[in-house]
Design a protein around this motif. Structure first.
Motif, short mmCIF file in Angstrom:
data_model
loop_
_atom_site.label_atom_id
_atom_site.label_comp_id
_atom_site.label_asym_id
_atom_site.label_seq_id
_atom_site.Cartn_x
_atom_site.Cartn_y
_atom_site.Cartn_z
N ALA A 285 -17.15 56.14 51.72
CA ALA A 285 -17.69 54.94 51.44
C ALA A 285 -17.99 54.48 49.91
O ALA A 285 -17.82 55.33 49.21
N HIS A 286 -17.84 53.01 49.71
CA HIS A 286 -18.13 52.62 48.69
C HIS A 286 -18.90 51.34 48.67
O HIS A 286 -19.04 50.52 49.59
N THR A 287 -20.00 51.41 47.77
CA THR A 287 -20.95 50.31 47.74
C THR A 287 -20.83 49.16 47.09
O THR A 287 -21.32 48.15 47.22
N GLU A 288 -19.80 49.32 46.00
CA GLU A 288 -19.46 47.91 45.12
C GLU A 288 -18.28 47.56 45.43
O GLU A 288 -17.31 48.36 45.83
N ASN A 289 -17.89 46.48 44.87
CA ASN A 289 -16.51 45.79 45.06
C ASN A 289 -16.08 45.49 43.78
O ASN A 289 -15.62 44.44 43.18
N GLU A 290 -16.10 46.61 42.78
CA GLU A 290 -15.74 46.47 41.56
C GLU A 290 -14.12 46.60 41.33
O GLU A 290 -13.68 47.34 42.10
N ILE A 291 -13.78 45.56 40.33
CA ILE A 291 -12.49 45.66 40.16
C ILE A 291 -12.27 45.79 38.34
O ILE A 291 -12.84 45.37 37.80
N SER A 292 -11.33 46.81 38.38
CA SER A 292 -11.22 47.12 37.03
C SER A 292 -9.60 46.80 36.42
O SER A 292 -8.70 47.03 37.24
N HIS A 293 -9.51 46.32 35.52
CA HIS A 293 -8.13 46.12 34.89
C HIS A 293 -7.88 47.20 33.98
O HIS A 293 -8.45 47.27 32.97
N ASP B 111 -10.25 51.49 45.95
CA ASP B 111 -9.16 52.36 46.08
C ASP B 111 -9.61 53.77 45.66
O ASP B 111 -9.13 54.79 46.00
N ASN B 112 -10.63 53.96 44.92
CA ASN B 112 -11.27 55.07 44.40
C ASN B 112 -11.78 55.98 45.73
O ASN B 112 -11.75 57.15 45.82
N ALA B 113 -12.44 55.16 46.64
CA ALA B 113 -12.82 55.76 47.84
C ALA B 113 -11.92 56.27 48.70
O ALA B 113 -11.76 57.25 49.47
N HIS B 114 -10.86 55.37 48.68
CA HIS B 114 -9.70 55.83 49.80
C HIS B 114 -9.12 57.13 49.02
O HIS B 114 -8.41 57.74 49.63
N ALA C 234 -9.54 56.84 55.05
CA ALA C 234 -10.04 55.39 55.13
C ALA C 234 -11.14 55.12 54.10
O ALA C 234 -11.69 56.19 53.90
N ALA C 235 -11.25 54.01 53.65
CA ALA C 235 -12.40 53.69 52.74
C ALA C 235 -13.24 52.68 53.62
O ALA C 235 -12.53 51.80 54.53
N ALA C 236 -14.44 52.60 53.56
CA ALA C 236 -15.21 51.71 54.20
C ALA C 236 -16.48 51.18 53.29
O ALA C 236 -17.13 52.02 52.43
N HIS C 237 -16.64 49.90 53.32
CA HIS C 237 -17.54 49.34 52.32
C HIS C 237 -18.92 49.44 52.84
O HIS C 237 -19.22 49.11 54.15
N GLY C 238 -20.07 49.70 51.99
CA GLY C 238 -21.36 49.83 52.28
C GLY C 238 -22.18 51.18 51.90
O GLY C 238 -21.35 52.08 51.34
#
Length: 142
Positions: A38-46, A60-63, A83-87
């Motif tokens: 699971a991942h709780t944030e929808n963070e995007i890093s460049h 990506d990190n969760a996956h 798989a990765a799942a949001h929440g």
């Protein structure tokens, strides 16, 4: 074909023990195993290096965590999906299980004893809210 068995992982040794038990159950029940982080944030890093640029997300990190655990669980007879799942972990596992028609969610018993249980645990939340069977694996020992 039976629905998949879902197991949540976070890279911890206790989650790996739960995942190993989930794999064994999946093999016995001839069901696919979905290893979910699971991942709780929808963070995007460049990330830039010279003229190259990569976009990395929390998904990506969760996956990557789920995929790493799935690779460690592989056996010739096992059908394993990462798989990765949001929440929040419990909500993400329940939602993922519902979307995939899972027959069971496997969680470890971490934080179900002593004072930590007062704060709640993934296992407690999943066991009270899942619409499929829940297996709580004893992950406190070796």
């Amino acid at each position: 074909m039976p629905g998949p068995i879902i197991v949540g992982v976070d890279g911890s040794p206790t989650a790996r023990r739960a995942a190993e038990k989930a794999r064994d159950l999946a093999l016995k029940l001839q069901a696919p195993l979905h290893v979910v982080s699971a991942h709780t944030e929808n963070e995007i890093s460049h990330i830039k290096s010279g003229s190259d640029e990569w976009i990395v997300t929390s998904a990506d990190n969760a996956h990557r965590i789920a995929d790493g655990e799935a690779r460690k669980l592989r056996t010739p007879d096992a059908e394993i999906v990462a798989a990765a799942a949001h929440g929040k972990p419990s909500e993400a596992l329940i939602s993922y299980a519902e979307r995939t028609g899972a027959q069971m969610i496997v969680v470890g018993n971490r934080r179900m004893r002593g004072m930590a249980r007062m704060l709640g645990s993934v296992a407690n939340s999943v066991s009270h809210n899942a619409t499929c069977d829940v297996y709580i694996a004893n992950t406190s020992g070796s």
